[in-house]
Design a protein around this motif. Structure first.
Motif, PDB file in Angstrom:
ATOM      1  N   LEU A 196      69.892  55.846  63.434  1.00  0.00           N
ATOM      2  CA  LEU A 196      69.049  56.492  64.080  1.00  0.00           C
ATOM      3  C   LEU A 196      67.566  55.853  64.032  1.00  0.00           C
ATOM      4  CD1 LEU A 196      70.433  60.012  63.571  1.00  0.00           C
ATOM      5  CD2 LEU A 196      70.743  58.615  65.501  1.00  0.00           C
ATOM      6  N   LEU A 197      67.277  55.601  62.989  1.00  0.00           N
ATOM      7  CA  LEU A 197      66.003  54.989  62.432  1.00  0.00           C
ATOM      8  C   LEU A 197      65.543  53.744  63.057  1.00  0.00           C
ATOM      9  CD1 LEU A 197      63.188  54.807  61.220  1.00  0.00           C
ATOM     10  CD2 LEU A 197      64.148  54.059  59.231  1.00  0.00           C
ATOM     11  N   TYR A 198      66.708  52.739  63.166  1.00  0.00           N
ATOM     12  CA  TYR A 198      66.482  51.520  63.897  1.00  0.00           C
ATOM     13  C   TYR A 198      66.537  51.575  65.334  1.00  0.00           C
ATOM     14  CZ  TYR A 198      66.778  46.676  64.658  1.00  0.00           C
ATOM     15  OH  TYR A 198      66.550  45.360  65.287  1.00  0.00           O
ATOM     16  N   ALA A 199      67.196  52.637  65.931  1.00  0.00           N
ATOM     17  CA  ALA A 199      67.046  52.792  67.488  1.00  0.00           C
ATOM     18  C   ALA A 199      65.872  53.533  67.843  1.00  0.00           C
ATOM     19  CB  ALA A 199      68.097  53.881  67.598  1.00  0.00           C
ATOM     20  N   LYS A 200      65.213  54.290  66.834  1.00  0.00           N
ATOM     21  CA  LYS A 200      63.708  54.805  67.086  1.00  0.00           C
ATOM     22  C   LYS A 200      62.745  53.759  67.013  1.00  0.00           C
ATOM     23  CE  LYS A 200      60.452  58.212  65.301  1.00  0.00           C
ATOM     24  NZ  LYS A 200      60.339  59.399  64.274  1.00  0.00           N
ATOM     25  N   LEU A 201      62.934  52.863  66.080  1.00  0.00           N
ATOM     26  CA  LEU A 201      62.011  51.751  65.972  1.00  0.00           C
ATOM     27  C   LEU A 201      62.081  50.657  67.189  1.00  0.00           C
ATOM     28  CD1 LEU A 201      62.314  50.933  61.971  1.00  0.00           C
ATOM     29  CD2 LEU A 201      60.580  52.136  63.284  1.00  0.00           C
ATOM     30  N   GLU A 202      63.218  50.621  67.685  1.00  0.00           N
ATOM     31  CA  GLU A 202      63.296  49.705  69.046  1.00  0.00           C
ATOM     32  C   GLU A 202      62.657  50.094  70.152  1.00  0.00           C
ATOM     33  OE1 GLU A 202      64.854  46.397  69.279  1.00  0.00           O
ATOM     34  OE2 GLU A 202      64.216  46.599  67.291  1.00  0.00           O
ATOM     35  N   VAL A 203      62.831  51.414  70.166  1.00  0.00           N
ATOM     36  CA  VAL A 203      62.214  52.311  71.410  1.00  0.00           C
ATOM     37  C   VAL A 203      60.651  52.166  71.215  1.00  0.00           C
ATOM     38  CG1 VAL A 203      61.785  54.580  72.339  1.00  0.00           C
ATOM     39  CG2 VAL A 203      63.999  53.887  71.743  1.00  0.00           C
ATOM     40  N   ILE A 204      60.100  52.445  69.851  1.00  0.00           N
ATOM     41  CA  ILE A 204      58.797  52.080  69.694  1.00  0.00           C
ATOM     42  C   ILE A 204      58.172  50.961  69.829  1.00  0.00           C
ATOM     43  CG2 ILE A 204      57.035  52.221  67.566  1.00  0.00           C
ATOM     44  CD1 ILE A 204      58.349  54.548  66.465  1.00  0.00           C
ATOM     45  N   ALA A 205      59.013  49.858  69.705  1.00  0.00           N
ATOM     46  CA  ALA A 205      58.457  48.487  69.960  1.00  0.00           C
ATOM     47  C   ALA A 205      58.285  48.365  71.323  1.00  0.00           C
ATOM     48  CB  ALA A 205      59.615  47.503  69.203  1.00  0.00           C
ATOM     49  N   THR A 206      58.994  49.243  72.308  1.00  0.00           N
ATOM     50  CA  THR A 206      58.782  48.883  73.702  1.00  0.00           C
ATOM     51  C   THR A 206      57.289  49.517  74.254  1.00  0.00           C
ATOM     52  OG1 THR A 206      60.018  50.720  74.431  1.00  0.00           O
ATOM     53  CG2 THR A 206      61.302  48.886  74.205  1.00  0.00           C
ATOM     54  N   ASN A 207      56.796  50.249  73.234  1.00  0.00           N
ATOM     55  CA  ASN A 207      55.679  51.037  73.854  1.00  0.00           C
ATOM     56  C   ASN A 207      54.452  50.602  73.166  1.00  0.00           C
ATOM     57  OD1 ASN A 207      53.732  53.039  73.977  1.00  0.00           O
ATOM     58  ND2 ASN A 207      55.246  54.734  74.755  1.00  0.00           N
ATOM     59  N   PRO A 208      53.484  49.841  73.726  1.00  0.00           N
ATOM     60  CA  PRO A 208      52.200  49.538  72.923  1.00  0.00           C
ATOM     61  C   PRO A 208      51.309  50.285  72.288  1.00  0.00           C
ATOM     62  CG  PRO A 208      52.434  48.190  75.000  1.00  0.00           C
ATOM     63  CD  PRO A 208      53.429  49.268  75.006  1.00  0.00           C
ATOM     64  N   ASP A 209      51.331  51.440  72.820  1.00  0.00           N
ATOM     65  CA  ASP A 209      50.352  52.470  72.316  1.00  0.00           C
ATOM     66  C   ASP A 209      51.064  53.245  71.133  1.00  0.00           C
ATOM     67  OD1 ASP A 209      48.479  52.448  74.222  1.00  0.00           O
ATOM     68  OD2 ASP A 209      49.775  53.556  75.706  1.00  0.00           O
ATOM     69  N   GLN A 210      52.216  53.125  71.097  1.00  0.00           N
ATOM     70  CA  GLN A 210      52.940  53.765  69.824  1.00  0.00           C
ATOM     71  C   GLN A 210      52.872  52.909  68.760  1.00  0.00           C
ATOM     72  OE1 GLN A 210      57.011  55.563  70.304  1.00  0.00           O
ATOM     73  NE2 GLN A 210      56.360  56.380  72.126  1.00  0.00           N
ATOM     74  N   VAL A 211      52.908  51.565  68.961  1.00  0.00           N
ATOM     75  CA  VAL A 211      52.751  50.594  68.200  1.00  0.00           C
ATOM     76  C   VAL A 211      51.333  50.509  67.447  1.00  0.00           C
ATOM     77  CG1 VAL A 211      52.908  47.857  67.728  1.00  0.00           C
ATOM     78  CG2 VAL A 211      54.802  49.066  69.068  1.00  0.00           C
ATOM     79  N   LYS A 212      50.361  50.792  68.240  1.00  0.00           N
ATOM     80  CA  LYS A 212      48.966  50.716  68.019  1.00  0.00           C
ATOM     81  C   LYS A 212      48.913  51.914  66.780  1.00  0.00           C
ATOM     82  CE  LYS A 212      44.523  50.651  69.782  1.00  0.00           C
ATOM     83  NZ  LYS A 212      43.320  50.733  71.087  1.00  0.00           N
ATOM     84  N   ALA A 213      49.497  53.031  67.298  1.00  0.00           N
ATOM     85  CA  ALA A 213      49.454  54.349  66.490  1.00  0.00           C
ATOM     86  C   ALA A 213      49.952  53.708  65.037  1.00  0.00           C
ATOM     87  CB  ALA A 213      49.997  55.342  67.257  1.00  0.00           C
ATOM     88  N   LEU A 214      50.986  53.310  65.065  1.00  0.00           N
ATOM     89  CA  LEU A 214      51.705  53.072  63.808  1.00  0.00           C
ATOM     90  C   LEU A 214      50.672  52.153  62.718  1.00  0.00           C
ATOM     91  CD1 LEU A 214      55.160  51.862  64.195  1.00  0.00           C
ATOM     92  CD2 LEU A 214      54.436  53.858  62.918  1.00  0.00           C
TER      93      LEU A 214
END
Length: 362
Positions: A196-214
Motif C-alpha cells: 500500500l505504501l509503494y502504491a501511495k508513493l507512485e501516486v505521489i510521484a505523478t503530482n509535482p505539488d505533492q512531491v514538493k510538499a514532501l
C-alpha cells in the motif's frame, strides 16, 4: 472539447481572447475579476487558465495562490497574461506555480502557440501518469498473491495443526506453533503495509505539488533516528553484536518517519540476506553538502541484473530463495529517496558484499 477559462478585467481584451478561442474550437469562459475567476475555476474545472496579473479585488497572484490551495484546481495549467515582464515579476509567478507568461500585447498566433504548448505538455504528463499507474496495477495484481502465499500458507498449516493436536501437544509445542503463527502474521501485515505504501508513493510521484510538499521537511537529529531503527532491527534478528554504527550529526531534507522507513528497509534487507556472525555496518556523514547514508552487509550479494531491476515486485532468484525476498523494501527506499530529491546507489559482489548508498539534500 478543451475548456479554457479567461480571467481578465479589461472587457475588450477578454472578449477578443474569447472570440479567438471560440473560433479555434475551444469551450471558452470569461471572468471579469480574480474572485469570480477562482469561483468559476472550481465550478468549470478547465483544462487551462489564462489570467491577467493586474486586476481589482484579487490580482493574478492571489488567484494562483487560491487555486493551488484547492485540491480540485491545484494542478490546472496556468498562464499569466501581463504587461509586467520584469524578471522579479516572472520569478514571483513561477514560485507560486505558474506554468508560463504571455507578455501583452500578443498576437493571435502567439496566444495559440502558448495554449497548444501547455496543453500538449499537460497531456504528456497525464499520459505518463496513467501509464505508470497501469504498470503499478499490473505489478500488484501479479505480485501481491505471490508475495502473500508463503506467510498465509504457514499460518494455515500451523493453525490446522494446532486445532488437530491441541489435546496431545505439549505446552512447549503449542507455544512454538503460536509463535510461528504470530511471526508470519506480522510478516503478512508488513507486506500489505509495504504494498500500500509503494502504491501511495507512485501516486505521489505523478503530482509535482505533492512531491514538493514532501521536500519541505527537514530533520536535524538523523543520527538518533538511524541508531534507534538499526538497533531495533538487529535485535529482531537476534544479531545486536553484528551491528556496527558510525553516525554523524547531519541534517537532511526529509521527515523523521520517511527517514525511519528508509533505514528500516535497508537494515532489514542487510540482516535478512546475511548470516549470523557477519557484520552489518551503518554509516552516516556529510559529503558535498549532502546527507549520506551507507548500509553494508557481507551476505549473499546481488547480480548486476538484479541491481538494475530494483523495483517494487522483483523476486530475487525465486527458485533458490524463499518468498521473503520480494525486493519491495529496496524499491520503497529507492522511491522515497528519489521523491526527496536524492539518489540511491547499490554496489555488490555476489556472495560477498552489498553496499547501499543513500544521498539526500541538506
Amino acid at each position: 472539447m478543451k475548456k479554457i477559462l479567461v480571467i481578465e478585467d479589461e472587457k475588450a481584451v477578454r472578449d477578443s481572447i474569447l472570440d479567438i478561442l471560440d473560433a479555434e474550437g475551444f469551450y471558452a469562459a470569461g471572468a471579469e475579476n480574480g474572485q469570480v475567476g477562482v469561483e468559476l475555476a472550481s465550478q468549470l474545472q478547465p483544462n487551462l487558465i489564462l489570467c491577467d496579473v493586474m486586476m481589482p479585488e484579487l490580482d493574478g497572484y492571489g488567484v494562483l495562490r487560491q487555486l493551488r490551495l484547492n485540491p480540485q484546481t491545484e494542478t490546472i495549467p496556468f498562464i499569466f497574461l501581463t504587461a509586467k515582464v520584469e524578471r522579479s515579476d516572472i520569478r514571483q509567478g513561477m514560485t507560486l506555480g505558474a506554468d508560463d507568461y504571455l507578455p501583452k500585447p500578443f498576437t493571435h498566433a502567439e496566444l495559440l502557440q502558448a495554449i497548444t504548448t501547455r496543453l500538449n505538455k499537460q497531456e504528456a504528463i497525464v499520459s505518463q501518469s496513467e501509464q505508470r499507474l497501469d504498470d503499478l496495477r499490473q505489478s500488484i495484481s501479479f505480485a501481491l498473491p505471490r508475495a502473500l502465499t508463503s506467510p498465509l500458507g504457514v499460518i494455515t498449516h500451523l493453525s490446522s495443526d494446532l486445532i488437530e493436536e491441541y489435546n496431545t501437544a505439549t505446552p512447549a509445542e503449542i507455544l512454538e506453533m503460536a509463535e510461528m503463527i504470530h511471526s508470519n502474521a506480522n510478516l503478512l501485515h508488513q507486506l500489505m503495509h509495504n504494498f500500500l505504501l509503494y502504491a501511495k508513493l507512485e501516486v505521489i510521484a505523478t503530482n509535482p505539488d505533492q512531491v514538493k510538499a514532501l521536500q519541505n521537511y527537514r530533520i536535524d537529529y538523523s543520527e538518533t533516528v538511524i541508531a534507534d531503527e538499526a538497533i531495533q532491527k538487529s535485535e529482531e534478528y537476534g544479531r545486536r553484536e553484528d551491528l556496527e554504527l558510525s553516525l554523524k550529526s547531519v541534517s537532511a531534507r526529509i521527515s523523521e518517519n520517511k527517514l525511519k522507513k528508509i533505514v528500516e528497509e535497508l537494515v532489514d534487507n542487510a540482516f535478512r540476506f546475511s548470516t549470523q556472525g557477519s557484520l552489518v555496518k551503518v554509516y552516516s556523514f556529510e559529503s558535498d553538502d549532502k546527507f549520506v547514508l551507507h548500509v553494508i552487509d557481507y551476505g549473499r550479494g546481488m547480480t548486476a541484473e538484479q541491481i538494475s531491476h530494483v523495483g517494487a515486485y522483483m523476486q530475487f532468484d525465486p527458485e533458490l530463495f524463499d518468498q521473503q525476498g520480494t525486493g519491495l523494501g529496496l524499491a520503497i527506499a529507492k522511491r522515497l529517496t528519489e521523491l526527496h530529491g536524492g539518489e540511491m546507489l547499490i554496489e555488490s559482489i555476489l556472495g560477498k558484499q552489498t553496499i547501499v548508498r543513500i544521498s539526500l539534500p541538506r
